[in-house]
Design an enzyme around this catalytic site. Structure first.
Site, short mmCIF file in Angstrom:
data_model
loop_
_atom_site.label_atom_id
_atom_site.label_comp_id
_atom_site.label_asym_id
_atom_site.label_seq_id
_atom_site.Cartn_x
_atom_site.Cartn_y
_atom_site.Cartn_z
N SER A 115 23.08 34.23 -33.75
CA SER A 115 22.30 34.48 -32.55
C SER A 115 22.91 35.58 -31.68
O SER A 115 22.99 36.72 -32.09
CB SER A 115 22.16 33.16 -31.77
OG SER A 115 21.24 33.26 -30.73
N ASP A 153 18.05 39.16 -28.36
CA ASP A 153 19.39 38.91 -28.90
C ASP A 153 19.39 39.16 -30.40
O ASP A 153 18.38 39.60 -30.97
CB ASP A 153 19.88 37.51 -28.54
CG ASP A 153 19.13 36.41 -29.29
OD1 ASP A 153 17.98 36.65 -29.71
OD2 ASP A 153 19.68 35.31 -29.46
N ASP A 177 19.13 37.49 -33.13
CA ASP A 177 18.11 36.94 -34.03
C ASP A 177 16.74 36.83 -33.37
O ASP A 177 15.82 36.25 -33.93
CB ASP A 177 18.55 35.58 -34.60
CG ASP A 177 18.66 34.50 -33.53
OD1 ASP A 177 18.82 34.84 -32.35
OD2 ASP A 177 18.59 33.30 -33.89
N ASP A 211 15.45 35.17 -30.92
CA ASP A 211 14.83 33.94 -30.45
C ASP A 211 14.97 33.78 -28.94
O ASP A 211 14.53 32.78 -28.37
CB ASP A 211 15.37 32.71 -31.19
CG ASP A 211 16.85 32.45 -30.94
OD1 ASP A 211 17.52 33.30 -30.32
OD2 ASP A 211 17.33 31.38 -31.37
#
Length: 449
Positions: A103, A242, A244, A246
């Site tokens: 992440s 960010d 990833d 999400d």
């Protein structure tokens, strides 16, 4: 069952150190494969996505070996956002979805997140059961039943098309200039493409991943880079994702940053006015600002708080039948559209609000005045948790008593890093800072004894 391997968001750690080793990834893949092969009628299929970290190649291959060894057929998506894995797991009728990502963490970290066939992250109970399988002797498939592997070239395109369907038909982003910072991460292709295809003039940052620059001085954890470009370009909105994708942080045309609390406040009010907000309730975590709670109450709406972690937000949303939730950090979960936080789709919904109201981002991204809040992170060596030191509990209780009736204090361990997070809210900023710094200094002193 207890969990030692899984944290608040899957398994995470430093690459090539326990538990983020190829050996553990292989065992985790085999354990997850054995868990999901207990049932299902769709050929025991798993999709694997990843972000742009160098260690993603190693972990992807190890997971694949473990999964196929227990008879799972593996579909490799390549670099895609985490929400794309949730979407494609369900769309492709897979038993299991896996995202290889840490992440917002720096490149030397990595993680493994698991999704069930419904596209939602696994429950604590399911993760504990997989962990027990991993710790025991794993039963492998017979030679004739070893799984196959196929690379799916069109997975990202499917997600891009789906993301566009969440934007109302008949509307475009024509005339809007948007800066999008992809953090050299998983959305480096998808986010600029979606925005451009919807008609925006797009200035893309963080779209040259090299395996080690993910989240480095860019993206949602460093929105200053996006803010500077918004001002330099005279853009209408900045979108900072960010690694990833999400989570999202937004930047208005004045270069001011809006966090997840402000985004959720806008969505909750608009959805309530449109009679779309289920039971007039927003779900968020204990970290969200008291000002958000006061704003919602002022509009006759309700705030439901959970433990930190978007998976806990989603679990509570599903239990209560609610459709909007998220975290101050920028995870925005809209179960009308997604099964997990989706930074790109959240940004699209904010752009819809700009188009519908004709108001600038600076107006829409400031729904309430936050109560002063401070957060201090203490990093520690695993096995030397300062909260476990003699005297820590007594010291914290004394500090907390100083805020009683005047503010709020929250102290917790991070579920993804060896950190103790100390957060306080209080209208008296001087007292708030004094209390937080006193706790931090005190814990460090205890840890040094």
């Amino acid at each position: 069952m207890s969990r030692k391997l899984f944290g608040t968001d899957g398994v995470r750690g430093t690459a090539n150190s326990w538990p983020m080793t190829a050996e553990m990834a292989l065992r985790l893949g085999a354990g997850a494969g054995r868990f999901f092969r207990k049932g299902g009628t769709n050929g025991h299929r798993v999709v694997i996505g990843k972000d742009t970290r160098l260690s993603g190649y190693m972990l992807e291959n190890a997971l694949t070996a473990g999964l196929t060894s227990t008879g799972m057929n593996v579909l490799l998506l390549g670099p895609v956002p985490t929400p794309a894995v949730g979407f494609l797991t369900r769309s492709m009728r897979a038993d299991l979805g896996i995202m290889v990502s840490a992440s917002h963490n720096p490149h030397h970290d990595n993680g493994i997140k698991l999704f069930g066939p419904d596209g939602f992250k696994l429950s604590d109970a399911a993760e504990a059961e997989i962990e027990a399988i991993v710790a025991a002797e794993i039963k492998l498939a017979k030679p004739a039943n070893i799984g196959r592997v196929k690379r799916i070239e069109g997975g990202l395109g499917r997600y891009v098309e789906y993301a566009k369907t969440t934007f109302p038909r008949g509307r475009t982003l024509s005339g809007l200039k948007v800066v999008v910072d992809c953090a050299h991460g998983a959305a480096y292709r998808a986010a600029p493409e979606v925005l451009w295809e919807l008609g925006a003039e797009v200035i893309a940052l963080g779209v040259a991943p090299d395996g080690t620059n993910i989240n480095a001085q860019c993206g949602s954890t460093y929105p200053q880079a996006c803010a500077q470009r918004v001002l330099a370009e005279g853009a209408d909105l900045g979108i900072a994702l960010d690694g990833d994708a999400d989570r999202v942080i937004l930047i208005d045309e004045r270069g001011q940053v809006a966090d997840g609390d402000q985004i959720m406040a806008l969505f909750a009010r608009r959805w309530a006015e449109e009679e779309r907000l289920a039971d007039g309730t927003l779900v968020t975590t204990v970290m969200s600002n008291l000002g958000l709670e006061q704003f919602l109450h002022g509009h006759g709406l309700r705030l439901e708080r959970t433990n930190v972690g978007d998976r806990y937000v989603v679990e509570r949303m599903r239990e209560g039948g609610w459709n909007l939730g998220g975290e101050q950090s920028g995870h925005i979960v809209m179960t009308d559209y997604t099964t997990t936080g989706d930074g790109l789709i959240a940004a699209l919904q904010f752009l819809v609000a700009m188009i519908d109201t004709g108001q600038p981002a600076s107006t829409l991204a400031r729904s309430f005045e936050p109560v002063p809040q401070v957060l201090r992170n203490l990093r520690y060596t695993p096995g030397d948790d300062p909260l476990e030191r003699p005297g820590a509990e007594r010291m914290i209780a004394a500090a907390s008593a100083r805020l009683e009736g005047r503010g709020r204090l929250l102290i917790r361990r991070s579920g993804t890093e060896p950190l103790v997070r100390i957060m306080a809210e209080c209208e008296d900023e001087g007292l708030m800072i004094e209390v937080v710094e006193g706790i931090a200094d005190g814990l460090e002193g205890l840890a040094a004894e």
